[in-house]
Motif scaffolding. Structure first.
Motif, PDB file in Angstrom:
ATOM      1  N   ALA A  33     -18.733 -20.466  31.392  1.00 24.50           N
ATOM      2  CA  ALA A  33     -18.846 -20.108  29.988  1.00 24.50           C
ATOM      3  C   ALA A  33     -17.883 -21.001  29.224  1.00 24.50           C
ATOM      4  CB  ALA A  33     -18.482 -18.646  29.776  1.00 24.50           C
ATOM      5  N   MET A  34     -18.269 -21.385  28.028  1.00 23.50           N
ATOM      6  CA  MET A  34     -17.435 -22.267  27.211  1.00 23.50           C
ATOM      7  C   MET A  34     -17.095 -21.582  25.893  1.00 23.50           C
ATOM      8  SD  MET A  34     -17.126 -24.851  29.159  1.00 23.50           S
ATOM      9  CE  MET A  34     -16.304 -25.941  28.016  1.00 23.50           C
ATOM     10  N   GLY A  35     -15.863 -21.790  25.467  1.00 23.13           N
ATOM     11  CA  GLY A  35     -15.437 -21.150  24.232  1.00 23.13           C
ATOM     12  C   GLY A  35     -14.689 -22.105  23.326  1.00 23.13           C
ATOM     13  N   TRP A  36     -14.667 -21.750  22.069  1.00 28.47           N
ATOM     14  CA  TRP A  36     -13.839 -22.436  21.071  1.00 28.47           C
ATOM     15  C   TRP A  36     -12.843 -21.419  20.513  1.00 28.47           C
ATOM     16  CZ3 TRP A  36     -13.695 -27.552  20.147  1.00 28.47           C
ATOM     17  CH2 TRP A  36     -14.795 -28.331  20.535  1.00 28.47           C
ATOM     18  N   PHE A  37     -11.610 -21.855  20.439  1.00 31.38           N
ATOM     19  CA  PHE A  37     -10.538 -21.071  19.844  1.00 31.38           C
ATOM     20  C   PHE A  37      -9.858 -21.938  18.794  1.00 31.38           C
ATOM     21  CE2 PHE A  37     -10.148 -17.404  22.761  1.00 31.38           C
ATOM     22  CZ  PHE A  37     -11.007 -17.827  23.762  1.00 31.38           C
ATOM     23  N   ARG A  38      -9.077 -21.319  17.925  1.00 33.94           N
ATOM     24  CA  ARG A  38      -8.339 -22.096  16.937  1.00 33.94           C
ATOM     25  C   ARG A  38      -6.971 -21.479  16.706  1.00 33.94           C
ATOM     26  NH1 ARG A  38     -11.921 -20.708  11.490  1.00 33.94           N
ATOM     27  NH2 ARG A  38     -11.276 -18.518  11.273  1.00 33.94           N
ATOM     28  N   GLN A  39      -6.054 -22.328  16.287  1.00 33.07           N
ATOM     29  CA  GLN A  39      -4.698 -21.865  16.018  1.00 33.07           C
ATOM     30  C   GLN A  39      -4.180 -22.546  14.764  1.00 33.07           C
ATOM     31  OE1 GLN A  39      -1.950 -22.347  19.297  1.00 33.07           O
ATOM     32  NE2 GLN A  39      -0.583 -20.796  18.463  1.00 33.07           N
ATOM     33  N   SER A  52     -22.257 -18.438  27.046  1.00 35.52           N
ATOM     34  CA  SER A  52     -22.265 -18.246  28.494  1.00 35.52           C
ATOM     35  C   SER A  52     -23.058 -19.361  29.160  1.00 35.52           C
ATOM     36  CB  SER A  52     -22.885 -16.891  28.831  1.00 35.52           C
ATOM     37  OG  SER A  52     -24.287 -16.943  28.607  1.00 35.52           O
ATOM     38  N   TRP A  53     -23.000 -19.379  30.486  1.00 34.59           N
ATOM     39  CA  TRP A  53     -23.762 -20.394  31.208  1.00 34.59           C
ATOM     40  C   TRP A  53     -25.253 -20.224  30.946  1.00 34.59           C
ATOM     41  CZ3 TRP A  53     -27.375 -18.681  34.639  1.00 34.59           C
ATOM     42  CH2 TRP A  53     -27.236 -17.365  35.092  1.00 34.59           C
ATOM     43  N   GLY A  54     -25.661 -18.998  30.629  1.00 31.88           N
ATOM     44  CA  GLY A  54     -27.075 -18.719  30.363  1.00 31.88           C
ATOM     45  C   GLY A  54     -27.458 -18.828  28.904  1.00 31.88           C
ATOM     46  N   GLY A  55     -26.495 -19.191  28.035  1.00 32.44           N
ATOM     47  CA  GLY A  55     -26.814 -19.398  26.631  1.00 32.44           C
ATOM     48  C   GLY A  55     -26.575 -18.207  25.723  1.00 32.44           C
ATOM     49  N   ALA A  97     -12.789 -23.346  29.056  1.00 26.45           N
ATOM     50  CA  ALA A  97     -13.814 -23.030  30.056  1.00 26.45           C
ATOM     51  C   ALA A  97     -13.404 -21.811  30.867  1.00 26.45           C
ATOM     52  CB  ALA A  97     -14.041 -24.220  30.977  1.00 26.45           C
ATOM     53  N   SER A  98     -14.382 -20.981  31.182  1.00 31.43           N
ATOM     54  CA  SER A  98     -14.112 -19.748  31.900  1.00 31.43           C
ATOM     55  C   SER A  98     -15.270 -19.402  32.834  1.00 31.43           C
ATOM     56  CB  SER A  98     -13.932 -18.607  30.890  1.00 31.43           C
ATOM     57  OG  SER A  98     -13.920 -17.358  31.530  1.00 31.43           O
ATOM     58  N   LEU A  99     -14.928 -18.847  33.993  1.00 31.79           N
ATOM     59  CA  LEU A  99     -15.975 -18.346  34.889  1.00 31.79           C
ATOM     60  C   LEU A  99     -16.408 -16.933  34.462  1.00 31.79           C
ATOM     61  CD1 LEU A  99     -14.732 -19.613  38.370  1.00 31.79           C
ATOM     62  CD2 LEU A  99     -16.733 -20.395  37.085  1.00 31.79           C
TER      63      LEU A  99
END
Length: 121
Positions: A33-39, A52-55, A97-99
């Motif tokens: 799974a891919m994410g965007w964060f901001r600071q 997620s990996w499945g969209g 990135a996260s599993l």
């Protein structure tokens, strides 16, 4: 091991658009799974959007209807299309990135170096 490199940040006027990209190394990109964060300065790092990996997509309420996350597994790349930008969107944006996925920062194992987005009023 996953290495992430963000690009696409910059200076834009309020109401404008930017597209961030995050290129990932490794053969197992599609499993993450891919994410965007901001600071923003003086603030905690916060969740923006994840896919997620499945969209399946999750977005923070503050960006719903303005930001869109997508991924291209063939290119090992995740994108963040940002429209109708506001000065309060100014921050360093990080790809991760996260599993496991989701919106919790602690579930992400790998992080990019960040890219600066500045929105002028």
């Amino acid at each position: 091991q996953v290495q992430l490199v963000e690009s696409g940040g910059g200076l834009v006027q309020a109401g404008g658009s930017l597209r961030l990209s995050c290129a990932a190394s490794g053969r197992t990109f599609s499993s993450y799974a891919m994410g965007w964060f901001r600071q923003a300065p003086g603030k905690e790092r916060e969740f923006v959007a994840a896919i997620s990996w499945g969209g399946i997509i999750y977005s923070a309420d503050s960006v719903k209807g303005r930001f869109t996350i997508s991924r291209d597994n063939a290119k090992n790349t995740v994108y963040l299309q940002m429209n109708s930008l506001k000065p309060e969107d100014t921050a360093v944006y990080y790809c991760a990135a996260s599993l496991q996925g989701g919106g919790s920062r602690g579930k992400y194992d790998y992080w990019g170096q960040g890219t600066q987005v500045t929105v002028s009023s």
